[in-house]
Write an enzyme that holds these catalytic residues in place. Structure first.
Site, PDB file in Angstrom:
ATOM      1  N   ASP A  73      -8.030 -31.657 -35.089  1.00  0.00           N
ATOM      2  CA  ASP A  73      -8.863 -32.441 -34.170  1.00  0.00           C
ATOM      3  C   ASP A  73      -9.408 -33.710 -34.817  1.00  0.00           C
ATOM      4  OD1 ASP A  73     -10.612 -31.127 -35.906  1.00  0.00           O
ATOM      5  OD2 ASP A  73     -11.312 -29.725 -34.390  1.00  0.00           O
ATOM      6  N   ASN A 142     -20.172 -20.643 -32.395  1.00  0.00           N
ATOM      7  CA  ASN A 142     -20.041 -20.344 -30.962  1.00  0.00           C
ATOM      8  C   ASN A 142     -18.633 -19.860 -30.610  1.00  0.00           C
ATOM      9  OD1 ASN A 142     -18.478 -22.643 -31.081  1.00  0.00           O
ATOM     10  ND2 ASN A 142     -19.576 -23.766 -29.482  1.00  0.00           N
ATOM     11  N   HIS A 144     -15.724 -21.386 -31.400  1.00  0.00           N
ATOM     12  CA  HIS A 144     -14.658 -22.365 -31.196  1.00  0.00           C
ATOM     13  C   HIS A 144     -13.650 -22.345 -32.345  1.00  0.00           C
ATOM     14  CE1 HIS A 144     -17.075 -25.963 -33.131  1.00  0.00           C
ATOM     15  NE2 HIS A 144     -16.390 -25.324 -34.047  1.00  0.00           N
ATOM     16  N   GLU A 149     -14.015 -25.363 -27.300  1.00  0.00           N
ATOM     17  CA  GLU A 149     -15.335 -24.789 -27.101  1.00  0.00           C
ATOM     18  C   GLU A 149     -15.260 -23.659 -26.068  1.00  0.00           C
ATOM     19  OE1 GLU A 149     -17.471 -25.733 -29.204  1.00  0.00           O
ATOM     20  OE2 GLU A 149     -18.076 -27.825 -29.070  1.00  0.00           O
TER      21      GLU A 149
HETATM   22  P1  PGA Z   1     -17.885 -25.370 -40.573  1.00  0.00           P
HETATM   23  O1  PGA Z   1     -17.196 -25.582 -39.169  1.00  0.00           O
HETATM   24  O2  PGA Z   1     -16.760 -25.036 -41.519  1.00  0.00           O
HETATM   25  O3  PGA Z   1     -18.498 -26.698 -40.892  1.00  0.00           O
HETATM   26  O4  PGA Z   1     -18.843 -24.256 -40.425  1.00  0.00           O
HETATM   27  C1  PGA Z   1     -16.254 -24.654 -38.747  1.00  0.00           C
HETATM   28  C2  PGA Z   1     -15.751 -25.055 -37.393  1.00  0.00           C
HETATM   29  O5  PGA Z   1     -16.535 -25.598 -36.596  1.00  0.00           O
HETATM   30  O6  PGA Z   1     -14.572 -24.820 -37.126  1.00  0.00           O
END
Ligand code: PGA
Length: 251
Positions: A73, A142, A144, A149
């Protein structure tokens, strides 16, 4: 995609061990097939994994010179030169530090005038490369994966998405102010991710424990995008003890 498979779990003591394990998976893949197509992730979690890979290359134990990469992304509207863009993240942590061929490292173009078309072109590039051999994923608190999301559908492909307030808050730590966090991103979809031949997800820390538990044990549902991984035949979750802490003794 078929029925429900058991997600393989590798639970190790801490973030360092999880990073070493995931780096090991990538090393193994690239040694077996130097021209591998890798799917890569950003965020705080894989940073140490990338450092370990850079060390391997610098020590002469590994080469990415024939590898092709596709990141999950990119934020909409951030130029590749913007320090918080995922282009910049990948350049400073991996691509600029190891022997990648810049013609074969890809991220979605979050600055395209026609973002829908940019998404379609990204899908076509992945297909032209023969698909992704090994996809690395992080996990949002969450649920994702990429920026898919809650609410993301199983048939989703690379497209523009609105980030949730929770994700904007989580990522604000990388920006000067919360208002600087872009509100949209271009992300591979769930269907794109599930087409990878092998998937390795890394999650560490207590803040991920609930999402891990719901992804592994919960029903497959759009509200928990990582639960779609139950439908893939070759997925491993590499977890530290804190992230695995709600899985109980059956883990
Ligand atoms: P993070 O993000 O490694 O910064 O916790 C993980 C994600 O959102 O995929």
């Amino acid at each position: 995609m078929g029925g429900i498979n058991v997600i393989e779990l590798e639970i190790v003591a801490d973030h360092e061990s999880a990073s070493a394990r995931v780096a090991g998976c990538i090393v193994e893949q690239v040694r077996r097939e130097p021209a591998s197509v890798l799917g890569l992730a950003t965020g705080g979690t894989p940073e140490r994994t990338y450092e370990l890979l850079v060390e391997k290359v610098r020590a002469g134990h590994l080469s990415f010179s024939q590898a092709t990469t596709f990141n999950l992304d990119e934020y909409v509207g951030l130029q590749p030169a913007h320090p918080q863009s995922y282009h910049a993240y990948m350049r400073s942590r991996l691509f600029g530090e190891a022997d990648f061929d810049s013609k074969r490292t890809h991220l979605p173009d979050g600055t395209a005038d026609d973002l829908a078309k940019a998404g379609e072109q990204y899908e076509a590039l992945i297909a032209d490369a023969g698909g992704i051999d090994l996809q690395l994923l992080g996990l949002g608190a969450n649920g994702h994966i990429g920026f898919n999301e809650p609410g993301a559908t199983e048939d989703s492909r690379t497209r523009v998405v609105d980030l949730t307030e929770e994700t904007i808050a989580a990522n604000a730590r990388f920006f000067e102010a919360r208002d600087d966090v872009p509100r949209r991103a271009l992300t591979m979809g769930i269907a794109t991710i599930l087409e990878a031949r092998e998937i390795v997800l890394i999650a560490t820390g207590e803040s991920k424990a609930e999402a891990v538990e719901r992804a592994v044990r919960g029903p497959v549902a759009s509200q928990m995008p990582a639960s779609f991984l139950q439908q893939h035949p070759n997925v491993t979750f590499v977890l530290d003890e804190a992230a695995a802490s709600l899985l109980g003794s059956r883990a």
